[in-house]
Design a protein around this motif. Structure first.
Motif, mmCIF file in Angstrom:
data_model
loop_
_atom_site.group_PDB
_atom_site.id
_atom_site.type_symbol
_atom_site.label_atom_id
_atom_site.label_comp_id
_atom_site.label_asym_id
_atom_site.label_seq_id
_atom_site.Cartn_x
_atom_site.Cartn_y
_atom_site.Cartn_z
ATOM 1 N N GLY A 1 1.058 -1.447 -0.203
ATOM 2 C CA GLY A 1 -0.168 0.006 -0.413
ATOM 3 C C GLY A 1 0.576 1.334 -0.082
ATOM 4 N N MET A 2 0.482 1.463 -1.013
ATOM 5 C CA MET A 2 0.804 3.093 -1.123
ATOM 6 C C MET A 2 -0.036 4.485 -1.844
ATOM 7 S SD MET A 2 2.043 4.396 -4.507
ATOM 8 C CE MET A 2 0.554 3.782 -5.126
ATOM 9 N N GLY A 3 0.367 5.977 -1.369
ATOM 10 C CA GLY A 3 -0.562 6.589 -2.030
ATOM 11 C C GLY A 3 0.352 7.998 -2.093
ATOM 12 N N ASN B 1 1.182 12.989 -4.284
ATOM 13 C CA ASN B 1 0.641 13.188 -4.003
ATOM 14 C C ASN B 1 -0.912 13.904 -4.460
ATOM 15 O OD1 ASN B 1 1.278 14.700 -2.621
ATOM 16 N ND2 ASN B 1 0.908 14.713 -0.192
ATOM 17 N N ARG B 2 -0.896 14.762 -5.839
ATOM 18 C CA ARG B 2 -1.542 15.036 -5.833
ATOM 19 C C ARG B 2 -3.133 14.991 -5.913
ATOM 20 N NH1 ARG B 2 0.330 17.137 -10.419
ATOM 21 N NH2 ARG B 2 -0.373 19.082 -10.891
ATOM 22 N N GLY C 1 -0.030 9.573 9.688
ATOM 23 C CA GLY C 1 -1.412 9.564 8.944
ATOM 24 C C GLY C 1 -1.836 8.250 8.448
ATOM 25 N N PRO C 2 -1.411 7.888 7.389
ATOM 26 C CA PRO C 2 -1.934 6.183 7.641
ATOM 27 C C PRO C 2 -0.552 5.053 7.586
ATOM 28 C CG PRO C 2 -1.063 7.517 5.366
ATOM 29 C CD PRO C 2 -0.759 7.892 6.316
ATOM 30 N N ALA C 3 0.662 5.508 8.121
ATOM 31 C CA ALA C 3 1.731 4.757 8.317
ATOM 32 C C ALA C 3 1.430 4.115 9.596
ATOM 33 C CB ALA C 3 2.771 5.382 7.340
ATOM 34 N N THR C 4 0.806 3.512 10.267
ATOM 35 C CA THR C 4 0.468 3.560 10.774
ATOM 36 C C THR C 4 1.130 2.131 12.447
ATOM 37 O OG1 THR C 4 -1.638 2.206 11.460
ATOM 38 C CG2 THR C 4 -2.149 4.176 11.814
ATOM 39 N N PRO C 5 2.050 2.937 13.194
ATOM 40 C CA PRO C 5 2.867 1.596 13.446
ATOM 41 C C PRO C 5 2.056 1.012 14.185
ATOM 42 C CG PRO C 5 2.868 3.385 15.013
ATOM 43 C CD PRO C 5 1.773 4.177 14.260
ATOM 44 N N SER D 1 -5.384 12.451 1.880
ATOM 45 C CA SER D 1 -4.519 11.767 0.530
ATOM 46 C C SER D 1 -3.324 12.019 1.187
ATOM 47 C CB SER D 1 -5.105 12.237 -0.486
ATOM 48 O OG SER D 1 -5.187 14.273 -0.872
ATOM 49 N N PHE D 2 -3.198 11.165 1.883
ATOM 50 C CA PHE D 2 -1.493 10.682 2.023
ATOM 51 C C PHE D 2 -0.449 10.664 0.959
ATOM 52 C CE2 PHE D 2 -3.724 10.884 6.493
ATOM 53 C CZ PHE D 2 -2.780 12.527 6.790
ATOM 54 N N GLY D 3 1.024 10.762 0.786
ATOM 55 C CA GLY D 3 1.599 10.880 0.324
ATOM 56 C C GLY D 3 3.226 9.958 0.798
#
Ligand code: ADA
Length: 556
Positions: free
Chosen positions: A92-94, A136-137, A274-278, A154-156
């Motif tokens: 997963g990436m964005g 992330n644009r 952000g979305p990169a939760t540990p 919408s995180f990058g």
């Protein structure tokens, strides 16, 4: 051949990581190209100005907070021996990323949050350099799966782990008879050594890539007793649970018994990560959910983190996983490329999460236009995509077209979102007794519609709730106060758990406050989302309890 193997991780990651791999998580070289598209920024020999964690989102870091552009990433790794083939595996990436190995382009991916693998071809022993440009644009032409009006940020960056895998083989496990402990293994044609939980089961013949076997010492998986087994076929491992999910007679069944879903929606987000939760946060969240009495969580609105699903498998939390979509209209759904990407990401989600026993529902396209022929046609395609892999899950999606939905005809489970007294123009709250009666009446109307339209299907309230500002108490329980939210959640749970409701469960919106519209997004008016957040959490973003959390604990 000696290759790096992932140590120090839970069994789940180890087995999900195929046979062996090189872990590329850590700190990478980084530079940021502000307001620049990936195509214009992607230069593998860029001058690194900074260091960046992977997983990690660059736009939660103070220096690039909520900036839009392209993040350039680079890191080297060394192979002790050559590999005849390998895969770059990204969980997963964005929003959109280009990946190059030693200057060679591996691919351009525009499926945010989806786990994917890109073949690298043969790799020599020695040092290799991996380069990624991640943009992330918000560009509806290039990132068709994420529209600027979605109610989550919408995180990058790399949302989750990255590695080089030396095999992309998988074993898929299907429960065929949970009472007898019989499973079907899907691998490839031939005869292979099979072992369960470290004990050899001898050589097994796979015809059409499949073999049905009895698991020695089989124990079923359930929320009360989340028993897991590990199978090893020809050195390819898979962790799984034996359980059966069914939808019949208007009910949801788990291992032959009707079950009521006490649920909550949970975004994979935290103010600092952000979305990169540990892992530590994921584990805390799972523990906190269990302690509050939840047995179910819906993971909106994108493919879930494999790590989070591991924790749900281990803790016995039932999961609804869905692919990326939010409020999509006929215009988007008529675009063949949008449809193609929807199918591809949904198929990958099923493949990636196939062996997680916690996942009981695969879903897609939150709040699409499910009242139109275009919506219905897409639902039919996505439902078929999920069913094609025969994963033993129920198919559903969440709609808010509670008086005119026509698409749940393709679902196993009817799910609807409803916010009487919150997202509901013209609703008069009145005193607490009036408000309770009005909320109950709205919910009952929805159920009436679905019961008549889709007889025999179980019905779930996939979202209901109200926002509250953490710490805002108010004796008059005005809207946005914790008191109002607590009253609201109490009403919703009382109704859903009453025998008259006729629903098989309810999922509160939402577990924790989450980042929503930034200044670049097409938000519903600057006044709409206070502090750029969705404040529906019964916890705030930092997981501090609001009053509603106490109410949940009492009711569940
Ligand atoms: C919808 C949507 C959620 C969230 C919610 C809200 O129901 O599915 O993602 O946006 O509304 O709080 O507005």
């Amino acid at each position: 051949m000696k290759k790096a193997v992932l140590f120090g991780m839970t069994m789940a990651s180890l087995v999900a990581a195929a046979r062996d791999s090189v872990d590329l998580n850590g700190v990478w070289d980084f530079a940021f190209a502000d307001k620049t598209a990936l195509e214009d920024a992607a230069k593998p020999d860029f001058a690194a100005t900074d260091r960046m964690p992977v997983p990690g989102a660059f736009d939660v870091m103070p220096k690039w907070l909520m900036k839009k552009g392209t993040g350039l990433y680079r890191r080297a790794f060394t192979l002790g021996e050559p590999a005849s083939n390998a895969w770059l595996a990204v969980d997963g990436m964005g929003l959109r990323g280009e990946f190059r190995l030693d200057g060679r382009k591996l691919g351009l991916v525009a499926m945010p949050w989806t786990g994917f693998e890109l073949p690298t071809g043969p790799l020599a022993a020695g040092e290799h350099v991996l380069f990624a440009a991640i943009e992330n644009r918000l560009d509806p032409e290039r990132v068709k799966l994420f529209m600027p009006d979605y109610d989550f940020y919408s995180f990058g960056g790399f949302y989750r782990g990255v590695r080089i895998a030396f095999s992309n083989e998988r074993v898929f496990v299907r429960t065929r008879d949970w009472r007898a402990g019989e499973v079907e293994l899907e691998y490839r044609d031939g005869e292979f050594e099979v072992a369960f939980d470290g004990e050899s089961a001898g050589r097994v013949r796979f015809a059409n890539g499949r073999a049905t076997v009895k698991v020695p010492g089989a124990k079923p998986w359930s929320p009360e007793s989340p028993h897991l087994h590990v199978v090893d076929v020809n050195g390819v491992k898979a962790r799984f649970g034996i359980r059966e999910v069914a939808a019949k007679d208007g009910k949801l069944w788990l291992n032959g018994r009707p079950i009521f879903l006490k649920g909550v929606n949970r975004h994979e987000l935290h103010p600092q990560f952000g979305p990169a939760t540990p892992d530590a946060l994921m584990l805390q969240d799972v523990q906190q959910m269990k302690a509050m009495g939840f047995n179910f969580c819906r993971l909106p609105h994108y493919p879930a983190s494999q790590r989070f699903l591991d924790f749900c498998d281990e803790a016995g939390v039932l999961v609804w996983e869905e692919s990326l979509g939010w409020g999509n209209k006929d215009k988007e759904m008529s675009d063949p490329e949008f449809v193609r990407l929807q199918i591809e990401q949904t198929d990958l989600m099923v493949r990636n999460s196939f062996n997680h026993p916690s996942v009981i529902v695969f879903a897609f396209m939150n709040e699409l236009d499910s009242q139109t022929a275009v919506g219905k046609a897409l639902v039919e395609k996505l439902a078929a995509t999920i069913r094609r892999r025969d994963s033993g899950r129920l198919v559903s999606f969440a709609t808010y077209h509670n008086t005119d939905d026509v698409s749940h005809v393709h679902s196993d489970l009817v799910a609807f979102n409803s916010y009487p007294g919150w997202i509901d123009w013209g609703f008069r709250m009145g005193d607490p007794a009036e408000m309770r009666a009005r909320m109950n009446a709205v919910y009952a109307e929805c159920v009436k519609y679905y019961r008549a339209k889709y007889p025999g299907k179980p019905i779930l309230v996939s979202e209901t709730g109200a926002c509250a500002l953490y710490g805002r108490r108010d004796l008059a329980a005005s809207s946005w106060s914790e008191d109002y939210q607590a009253e609201y959640v109490g009403n919703a749970l009382d109704w859903a758990t009453s025998p008259e409701s006729g629903v098989c469960g309810v999922a509160i919106w939402q577990f924790a406050d989450s980042a929503s519209y930034g200044r670049e997004h097409l938000n519903p008016g600057a006044r709409g989302k206070v502090l750029g957040q969705n404040l529906g959490g019964i916890l705030d973003g930092y997981r501090r309890e609001k009053l509603a959390a106490r109410v949940v604990r009492e009711k569940f």
